[in-house]
Design a protein around this motif. Structure first.
Motif, PDB file in Angstrom:
ATOM      1  N   SER A 242       0.818  -1.214   0.000  1.00  0.00           N
ATOM      2  CA  SER A 242       0.000   0.000   0.000  1.00  0.00           C
ATOM      3  C   SER A 242       0.849   1.259   0.000  1.00  0.00           C
ATOM      4  O   SER A 242       0.578   2.204  -0.736  1.00  0.00           O
ATOM      5  N   SER A 243       1.898   1.290   0.819  1.00  0.00           N
ATOM      6  CA  SER A 243       2.691   2.522   0.902  1.00  0.00           C
ATOM      7  C   SER A 243       3.448   2.787  -0.392  1.00  0.00           C
ATOM      8  O   SER A 243       3.644   3.943  -0.785  1.00  0.00           O
ATOM      9  N   PHE A 244       3.840   1.729  -1.107  1.00  0.00           N
ATOM     10  CA  PHE A 244       4.598   1.923  -2.348  1.00  0.00           C
ATOM     11  C   PHE A 244       3.713   2.370  -3.506  1.00  0.00           C
ATOM     12  O   PHE A 244       4.221   2.706  -4.581  1.00  0.00           O
ATOM     13  N   VAL A 245       2.389   2.363  -3.309  1.00  0.00           N
ATOM     14  CA  VAL A 245       1.493   2.918  -4.328  1.00  0.00           C
ATOM     15  C   VAL A 245       1.798   4.390  -4.568  1.00  0.00           C
ATOM     16  O   VAL A 245       1.562   4.925  -5.658  1.00  0.00           O
ATOM     17  N   PHE A 246       2.355   5.063  -3.545  1.00  0.00           N
ATOM     18  CA  PHE A 246       2.560   6.509  -3.623  1.00  0.00           C
ATOM     19  C   PHE A 246       3.903   6.887  -4.251  1.00  0.00           C
ATOM     20  O   PHE A 246       4.329   8.024  -4.149  1.00  0.00           O
ATOM     21  N   ARG A 247       4.530   5.952  -4.914  1.00  0.00           N
ATOM     22  CA  ARG A 247       5.722   6.289  -5.688  1.00  0.00           C
ATOM     23  C   ARG A 247       5.309   7.229  -6.825  1.00  0.00           C
ATOM     24  O   ARG A 247       4.382   6.964  -7.581  1.00  0.00           O
ATOM     25  N   ASP A 248       5.952   8.357  -6.913  1.00  0.00           N
ATOM     26  CA  ASP A 248       5.699   9.351  -7.978  1.00  0.00           C
ATOM     27  C   ASP A 248       4.286   9.920  -7.942  1.00  0.00           C
ATOM     28  O   ASP A 248       3.826  10.485  -8.937  1.00  0.00           O
ATOM     29  N   ARG A 249       3.575   9.786  -6.824  1.00  0.00           N
ATOM     30  CA  ARG A 249       2.237  10.357  -6.729  1.00  0.00           C
ATOM     31  C   ARG A 249       2.329  11.832  -6.347  1.00  0.00           C
ATOM     32  O   ARG A 249       3.157  12.223  -5.527  1.00  0.00           O
ATOM     33  N   ASP A 250       1.449  12.644  -6.925  1.00  0.00           N
ATOM     34  CA  ASP A 250       1.418  14.074  -6.623  1.00  0.00           C
ATOM     35  C   ASP A 250       0.492  14.308  -5.437  1.00  0.00           C
ATOM     36  O   ASP A 250      -0.660  14.696  -5.576  1.00  0.00           O
ATOM     37  N   ALA A 251       1.005  14.041  -4.238  1.00  0.00           N
ATOM     38  CA  ALA A 251       0.214  14.222  -3.019  1.00  0.00           C
ATOM     39  C   ALA A 251       1.174  14.596  -1.900  1.00  0.00           C
ATOM     40  O   ALA A 251       2.330  14.173  -1.874  1.00  0.00           O
ATOM     41  N   ASN A 252       0.690  15.439  -0.958  1.00  0.00           N
ATOM     42  CA  ASN A 252       1.564  15.820   0.142  1.00  0.00           C
ATOM     43  C   ASN A 252       1.457  14.807   1.286  1.00  0.00           C
ATOM     44  O   ASN A 252       0.643  13.885   1.248  1.00  0.00           O
ATOM     45  N   ILE A 253       2.304  15.012   2.304  1.00  0.00           N
ATOM     46  CA  ILE A 253       2.398  14.041   3.382  1.00  0.00           C
ATOM     47  C   ILE A 253       1.072  13.862   4.112  1.00  0.00           C
ATOM     48  O   ILE A 253       0.655  12.741   4.432  1.00  0.00           O
ATOM     49  N   SER A 254       0.372  14.961   4.380  1.00  0.00           N
ATOM     50  CA  SER A 254      -0.887  14.854   5.120  1.00  0.00           C
ATOM     51  C   SER A 254      -1.935  14.097   4.312  1.00  0.00           C
ATOM     52  O   SER A 254      -2.718  13.309   4.857  1.00  0.00           O
ATOM     53  N   GLN A 255      -1.966  14.302   2.992  1.00  0.00           N
ATOM     54  CA  GLN A 255      -2.916  13.586   2.148  1.00  0.00           C
ATOM     55  C   GLN A 255      -2.619  12.087   2.140  1.00  0.00           C
ATOM     56  O   GLN A 255      -3.522  11.254   2.269  1.00  0.00           O
ATOM     57  N   ILE A 256      -1.349  11.745   1.994  1.00  0.00           N
ATOM     58  CA  ILE A 256      -0.967  10.326   1.978  1.00  0.00           C
ATOM     59  C   ILE A 256      -1.305   9.680   3.318  1.00  0.00           C
ATOM     60  O   ILE A 256      -1.845   8.568   3.367  1.00  0.00           O
ATOM     61  N   ALA A 257      -1.011  10.368   4.412  1.00  0.00           N
ATOM     62  CA  ALA A 257      -1.276   9.815   5.738  1.00  0.00           C
ATOM     63  C   ALA A 257      -2.760   9.565   5.944  1.00  0.00           C
ATOM     64  O   ALA A 257      -3.158   8.547   6.524  1.00  0.00           O
ATOM     65  N   ARG A 258      -3.602  10.476   5.478  1.00  0.00           N
ATOM     66  CA  ARG A 258      -5.044  10.281   5.632  1.00  0.00           C
ATOM     67  C   ARG A 258      -5.528   9.092   4.816  1.00  0.00           C
ATOM     68  O   ARG A 258      -6.399   8.340   5.241  1.00  0.00           O
TER      69      ARG A 258
END
Length: 586
Positions: A242-258
């Motif tokens: 799940s966490s590696f889905v955010f490779r190269d994603r345009d999202a900030n830390i708070s968005q990813i954490a939520r």
């Protein structure tokens, strides 16, 4: 209107339109049409689940009507999440993204179900104000869902839009800042509640080099930090998948954490410096954005294996001081030195992700895995994945079963464990393969060992739950499967796992829950015919034969060569017998 052909009523309208349709068609017409069909299926699923009705899907647009604004917004959120999932592996310049607008207002509805009026026009204009992949709603919608949606609405002010005589006040829903409880029923929740105990996700490390070997090193370091943190009691650690889905994603830390449902985020970078490698990493408290800890580590390229120990120590000492007394065992994973073997392995995984579950994808994936083992015979992970895909292919009718096939899969699983008995991932795949091939007790034992090494291995949790269910422990198995899916909320395998969970729910006599899970699965992966078959069986159990017939038709549309014998193989003879009247009626 005196003839009664129209009626005026209050309704919520969802209007969606694809961004960049002409450009995508010009680049690859066939691929764009196929992607558009998948997108339409995602929209249809979430619109229906949230009690809406599709009015039109002409060209690259979608128009739907709902009785409530809550249903329309829930469907919009779930659709955007589902659409993002199906393009996760597509190059950024080829991704199909939709703008969505939602308005609540008066419409004129004809007896044939079509709707007209300013309510429809305003929804279409709001869609034009949305960003690709985003949602914009009117003030009427924002007011109607206030208190029912925990989300951030960004006021865009009053907008003058075409053919509407008065300004329309618009609100943009903040991406990644949403918690919508009702959308969890379809499994595409944009936000996840943060648990009480410390929760953490390790993101893939950035690679500041064109050297592919540095990229493999970066992934390896992040994976080892995940494995080390998983050994420390008191943490809820999000799975790598799940966490590696955010490779190269345009999202900030708070968005990813939520979206992952965590309090803390670990991120880092790897940079080559001559014959040295520099690793920079930091721990961030997501809610405040405050950097709690940062570290920089340098090592010769051939001495990087111990870096993860120092990184993990720094993170843990900041999160839980009392845990610094715990010994952090160094987990070394055997990785093939030959980059080509890794390339074949990744292409194998990509075949399923891009093509879905069908004969061609399974054949290509197995071929790539065999090639990886030919290049590097010590590549245990490739052998384990080969065993698992072979077992799944046999059990779903995508590979003709035979004693030789089963023997090859078992041998691959056993060899994988001999080569890499300390890898949770290898044991997870091998144990699942053995259980799927009927060796339930041995499979369960191996899966338990996998989880002892890495308690955050979502795949092993789901596989162990399924194995328990096959051994007759339905309730315990279902709960274990749900836990595995919970700790990996962005996993690309959730569609397949959800289908398997739905099968066991139906066997447990929980038809409503099975139906909900099957529809969730279909929304996550619109190409998965298995979910539609299970949906048909659940609906038939509930006495909703017309809907069941539609679901079965959808399954046969996805997989034109589907047979009842194949259904019996993948779902069991009881379910095949249950849907046989629908089959004959279709």
């Amino acid at each position: 209107m005196a003839d009664g052909s129209f009626r005026q009523r209050l309704a919520a309208i969802l209007a969606a339109d694809m961004a960049g349709y002409s450009r995508l068609m010009a680049g690859d017409e066939k691929a764009t049409v196929a992607a558009l069909d998948s997108a339409r299926s995602v929209f249809r699923t979430h619109i229906e689940v949230h009690h809406g009705r599709v009015i039109d899907m002409a060209g690259d647009s979608v128009l739907a009507v709902f009785d409530t604004a809550t249903g329309a917004v829930a469907a919009a959120l779930a659709a955007q999440e589902g659409l993002a999932a199906i393009v996760a592996d597509v190059p950024a310049d080829r991704r199909m993204r939709f703008r969505i607008g939602v308005h609540l207002g008066d419409v004129m509805e004809k007896t044939d179900g079509t709707v007209y009026g300013d309510g429809v026009n305003i929804a279409a204009r709001l869609e034009g104000l949305a960003e690709p992949g985003g949602i914009t709603v009117s003030d009427a919608v924002q007011g109607a869902v206030r208190g029912r949606v925990s989300a951030t609405f960004i006021d865009q002010g009053e907008q003058n839009v075409k053919n509407i005589p008065h300004p329309v006040r618009a609100f943009r829903i903040q991406a990644g800042d949403l918690t919508f409880p009702s959308s969890r029923a379809v499994g595409a929740e944009p936000g996840i509640a943060v648990p009480d105990k410390p929760s953490i996700a390790v993101l893939p490390f950035s690679v500041l080099s064109e050297d592919s070997r540095i990229g493999f090193l970066a992934d390896g370091l992040a994976e080892d930090v995940i494995a080390l943190l998983a050994r420390v009691a008191g943490f809820l650690l999000i799975s790598r998948a799940s966490s590696f889905v955010f490779r190269d994603r345009d999202a900030n830390i708070s968005q990813i954490a939520r979206q992952l449902g965590v309090r803390y985020i670990v991120e880092g970078s790897v940079r080559p410096m001559g014959d040295q490698v520099r690793v920079s990493t930091q721990l961030t408290e997501a809610e405040t954005g405050r950097v709690l800890w940062s570290g920089r580590f340098e090592s010769k390229r051939d001495e990087t294996a111990d870096l993860q120990d120092d990184i993990a120590r720094g993170i843990i000492s900041e999160l839980e001081p009392e845990l610094t007394r715990a010994e952090i065992a160094l987990i070394r994973r055997q990785r093939p030195e030959n980059v080509d073997a890794w390339g074949c392995y990744r292409q194998a995984l990509g075949a399923i992700a891009l093509k879905g579950w069908n004969e061609d994808a399974i054949a290509e994936a197995r071929s790539q895995l065999q090639r990886a083992v030919e290049i590097d015979p010590t590549f245990g992970l490739a052998r384990a994945q080969f065993a698992l895909l072979t077992a799944i292919g046999r059990n779903t009718g995508l590979i003709p079963g035979s004693s030789i096939l089963e023997s090859d899969a078992i041998e691959a699983a056993e060899q994988a464990m001999l080569l890499d008995e300390g890898s949770s991932e290898v044991l997870g795949y091998a144990g699942c393969a053995l259980a799927d091939l009927g060796h339930h007790d041995r499979g369960a034992e191996i899966l338990q060992r996998s989880l002892e090494i890495d308690p955050s291995n979502a795949q092993a949790h789901v596989a162990l739950g399924a194995t328990h269910a096959l051994l007759g422990q339905l309730d315990a198995g279902i709960e274990r499967m749900r836990y595995g899916m919970r700790i990996s909320p962005r996993d690309r395998r959730l569609g397949f796992w959800g289908w398997a969970l739905a099968v066991f729910l139906l066997r447990a006599g929980r038809a409503e829950a099975a139906l909900q899970e099957a529809r969730t699965s279909a929304g996550r992966d619109s190409r998965l015919h298995l979910a539609r078959v299970l949906e048909a069986a659940a609906l038939q159990s509930l006495g909703r034969s017309d809907e069941a017939r539609d679901a079965l038709a959808a399954a046969r549309h996805i997989r034109a060569v589907l047979t009842l014998n194949e259904v019996a193989l993948s779902h069991g003879r009881r379910i095949a017998k249950q849907i046989e009247p629908l089959w004959q009626g279709g």
